[in-house]
Design a protein around this motif. Sequence first.
Motif, PDB file in Angstrom:
ATOM      1  N   THR A 111       0.953  -1.247   0.216  1.00  0.00           N
ATOM      2  CA  THR A 111      -0.149   0.083   0.115  1.00  0.00           C
ATOM      3  C   THR A 111       0.895   1.264   0.047  1.00  0.00           C
ATOM      4  OG1 THR A 111      -1.773  -1.141   1.311  1.00  0.00           O
ATOM      5  CG2 THR A 111      -1.784   1.104   1.356  1.00  0.00           C
ATOM      6  N   ASN A 112       1.822   1.065   0.818  1.00  0.00           N
ATOM      7  CA  ASN A 112       2.815   2.571   0.869  1.00  0.00           C
ATOM      8  C   ASN A 112       3.642   2.482  -0.315  1.00  0.00           C
ATOM      9  OD1 ASN A 112       2.838   4.109   3.359  1.00  0.00           O
ATOM     10  ND2 ASN A 112       2.343   1.996   4.073  1.00  0.00           N
ATOM     11  N   GLU A 113       3.976   1.681  -1.001  1.00  0.00           N
ATOM     12  CA  GLU A 113       4.486   1.786  -2.439  1.00  0.00           C
ATOM     13  C   GLU A 113       3.473   2.307  -3.343  1.00  0.00           C
ATOM     14  OE1 GLU A 113       6.753  -1.110  -5.808  1.00  0.00           O
ATOM     15  OE2 GLU A 113       6.047  -2.095  -3.995  1.00  0.00           O
ATOM     16  N   ARG A 114       2.218   1.964  -3.276  1.00  0.00           N
ATOM     17  CA  ARG A 114       1.361   2.670  -4.242  1.00  0.00           C
ATOM     18  C   ARG A 114       1.222   4.052  -3.923  1.00  0.00           C
ATOM     19  NH1 ARG A 114      -3.344  -2.363  -3.852  1.00  0.00           N
ATOM     20  NH2 ARG A 114      -1.995  -3.955  -4.849  1.00  0.00           N
ATOM     21  N   TYR A 115       1.233   4.270  -2.436  1.00  0.00           N
ATOM     22  CA  TYR A 115       0.946   5.913  -2.035  1.00  0.00           C
ATOM     23  C   TYR A 115       2.296   6.603  -2.437  1.00  0.00           C
ATOM     24  CZ  TYR A 115       0.413   9.712   0.833  1.00  0.00           C
ATOM     25  OH  TYR A 115       0.368  11.104   1.554  1.00  0.00           O
ATOM     26  N   GLN A 116       3.370   6.021  -2.536  1.00  0.00           N
ATOM     27  CA  GLN A 116       4.510   6.691  -3.080  1.00  0.00           C
ATOM     28  C   GLN A 116       4.233   7.108  -4.450  1.00  0.00           C
ATOM     29  OE1 GLN A 116       6.848   8.288  -1.029  1.00  0.00           O
ATOM     30  NE2 GLN A 116       5.852   7.436   0.737  1.00  0.00           N
ATOM     31  N   ASN A 117       4.022   6.038  -5.144  1.00  0.00           N
ATOM     32  CA  ASN A 117       3.794   6.307  -6.652  1.00  0.00           C
ATOM     33  C   ASN A 117       2.550   7.211  -7.001  1.00  0.00           C
ATOM     34  OD1 ASN A 117       5.791   4.411  -7.379  1.00  0.00           O
ATOM     35  ND2 ASN A 117       4.360   2.649  -7.418  1.00  0.00           N
ATOM     36  N   TYR A 118       1.768   7.498  -5.900  1.00  0.00           N
ATOM     37  CA  TYR A 118       0.674   8.148  -6.183  1.00  0.00           C
ATOM     38  C   TYR A 118       1.034   9.660  -6.147  1.00  0.00           C
ATOM     39  CZ  TYR A 118      -3.373  11.172  -4.699  1.00  0.00           C
ATOM     40  OH  TYR A 118      -4.315  12.091  -4.337  1.00  0.00           O
ATOM     41  N   LEU A 119       1.779   9.645  -5.009  1.00  0.00           N
ATOM     42  CA  LEU A 119       2.582  11.060  -4.888  1.00  0.00           C
ATOM     43  C   LEU A 119       3.367  11.654  -5.843  1.00  0.00           C
ATOM     44  CD1 LEU A 119       3.570  10.884  -0.965  1.00  0.00           C
ATOM     45  CD2 LEU A 119       1.639  11.738  -1.945  1.00  0.00           C
ATOM     46  N   ASN A 120       4.217  10.596  -6.499  1.00  0.00           N
ATOM     47  CA  ASN A 120       5.052  11.075  -7.700  1.00  0.00           C
ATOM     48  C   ASN A 120       4.149  10.962  -9.051  1.00  0.00           C
ATOM     49  OD1 ASN A 120       5.085   8.530  -8.662  1.00  0.00           O
ATOM     50  ND2 ASN A 120       6.729   8.078  -7.322  1.00  0.00           N
ATOM     51  N   GLY A 121       2.878  10.837  -9.081  1.00  0.00           N
ATOM     52  CA  GLY A 121       2.153  10.962 -10.365  1.00  0.00           C
ATOM     53  C   GLY A 121       2.221   9.623 -10.978  1.00  0.00           C
ATOM     54  N   SER A 122       2.604   8.514 -10.680  1.00  0.00           N
ATOM     55  CA  SER A 122       2.643   7.187 -11.500  1.00  0.00           C
ATOM     56  C   SER A 122       1.618   6.122 -11.026  1.00  0.00           C
ATOM     57  CB  SER A 122       4.158   6.613 -11.496  1.00  0.00           C
ATOM     58  OG  SER A 122       4.502   6.230 -10.087  1.00  0.00           O
ATOM     59  N   PHE A 123       0.809   6.589  -9.992  1.00  0.00           N
ATOM     60  CA  PHE A 123      -0.204   5.724  -9.404  1.00  0.00           C
ATOM     61  C   PHE A 123      -1.761   6.600  -9.826  1.00  0.00           C
ATOM     62  CE2 PHE A 123      -3.011   3.354  -6.415  1.00  0.00           C
ATOM     63  CZ  PHE A 123      -2.845   2.125  -7.127  1.00  0.00           C
ATOM     64  N   ASN A 124      -2.240   6.102 -10.629  1.00  0.00           N
ATOM     65  CA  ASN A 124      -3.392   7.141 -10.745  1.00  0.00           C
ATOM     66  C   ASN A 124      -4.879   6.758 -10.193  1.00  0.00           C
ATOM     67  OD1 ASN A 124      -5.733   8.555 -12.351  1.00  0.00           O
ATOM     68  ND2 ASN A 124      -4.386   8.840 -13.670  1.00  0.00           N
ATOM     69  N   LEU A 125      -5.592   7.685  -9.529  1.00  0.00           N
ATOM     70  CA  LEU A 125      -6.683   7.123  -8.811  1.00  0.00           C
ATOM     71  C   LEU A 125      -8.125   7.394  -9.493  1.00  0.00           C
ATOM     72  CD1 LEU A 125      -5.849   8.556  -5.385  1.00  0.00           C
ATOM     73  CD2 LEU A 125      -5.234   6.388  -6.342  1.00  0.00           C
ATOM     74  N   ASN A 126      -7.929   7.854 -10.945  1.00  0.00           N
ATOM     75  CA  ASN A 126      -9.045   8.184 -11.411  1.00  0.00           C
ATOM     76  C   ASN A 126     -10.083   6.781 -11.981  1.00  0.00           C
ATOM     77  OD1 ASN A 126      -8.575  10.661 -11.882  1.00  0.00           O
ATOM     78  ND2 ASN A 126      -7.439  10.697 -13.720  1.00  0.00           N
ATOM     79  N   ASP A 127      -9.720   5.706 -11.725  1.00  0.00           N
ATOM     80  CA  ASP A 127     -10.517   4.668 -11.995  1.00  0.00           C
ATOM     81  C   ASP A 127     -10.633   3.692 -10.957  1.00  0.00           C
ATOM     82  OD1 ASP A 127      -7.988   3.824 -12.155  1.00  0.00           O
ATOM     83  OD2 ASP A 127      -8.066   2.264 -13.986  1.00  0.00           O
ATOM     84  N   LYS A 128     -10.243   4.316  -9.571  1.00  0.00           N
ATOM     85  CA  LYS A 128     -10.193   3.544  -8.530  1.00  0.00           C
ATOM     86  C   LYS A 128     -10.926   4.028  -7.356  1.00  0.00           C
ATOM     87  CE  LYS A 128      -5.294   2.037  -9.439  1.00  0.00           C
ATOM     88  NZ  LYS A 128      -5.184   2.696 -10.701  1.00  0.00           N
TER      89      LYS A 128
END
Length: 301
Positions: A111-128
């Motif tokens: 989860t925290n790997e995904r969160y870090q990716n979200y912070l740097n823009g590489s994990f998009n939440l638009n479809d989650k």
Amino acid sequence: MTRNILLVILIFCITSCKKENKTVKETVQSEELNPIEDPNIFVGKHKAKAMVLGVFHFDNPNLDSYKPKFPFNILESRRQSELDTLLNKIAEYKPTKILLEWPRIKMDSITNERYQNYLNGSFNLNDKSNEIYQIGFKLAKKLDHNRVYCSDASADWFGVELDWDNYDEEVYLKSKGQFEKSTRYDYESFYELGDSIKSVQTLTEHLFFRNRPKNRLKDHQAYLTEGVLEGAGDNYLGADGVARWYRRNLRIFSNAYDLTDFDKEDRLLLIYGSGHVWQLRQFFTDSPDFDYIESNEYLAK
């Protein structure tokens, strides 16, 4: 002579009573000053704060007994606007740690790997649509948190072993004469009401409804009526099921306790399904190390 004897006895009694009263008074004062009886002796350097935001599952996995019938799409533009309002309200609580309803052992690093990716823009939440992402991740980013915390835990079944594929709850309850007593309250209508109004209320309005203590108590009482009765006097299936639910919530609380830094003024925010609120609220309220904060104090602002 007799009068003199009576006078001596009277003086002795008065003196004894005074000594006894003094002894009692000294004992009471001693007990009042006894630090072992002061509940504050168990409080650490800083008493942490805890708040549980009870939610419904935006992307419902249908694991609960009640299956949602009414649609809700958090990804719609209207709902996203409502989400922004909600996040602004909860941000006023200023949580220092955000605890999420995913297993701590299995999911925290992922989860925290995904969160870090979200912070740097590489994990998009638009479809989650999961509330972990929509509330947890977005609120953590808004508050400049460098990580989030998975704090959930499972509780294995430890009760009677049955042929679950062929077990018929209604037939069993009727065979034990427990069916009428266990079904005298209409919890299904209460669950359906909550399910239906989420489609017409704003997100904040609906979470305010879900987090009202009276509603959480009503939900909790289902465990203490229809839930606990099943198998009483026989296999205690219901009582063990309720114990399993408490066991899971105690594990969640133990994780929250473990993650709290009592040398700092930690402010925990737990984002969990609203069914967890009553037990977690009880544990935090009863603990000497936490001040429990009602989420509706912020949702109502």
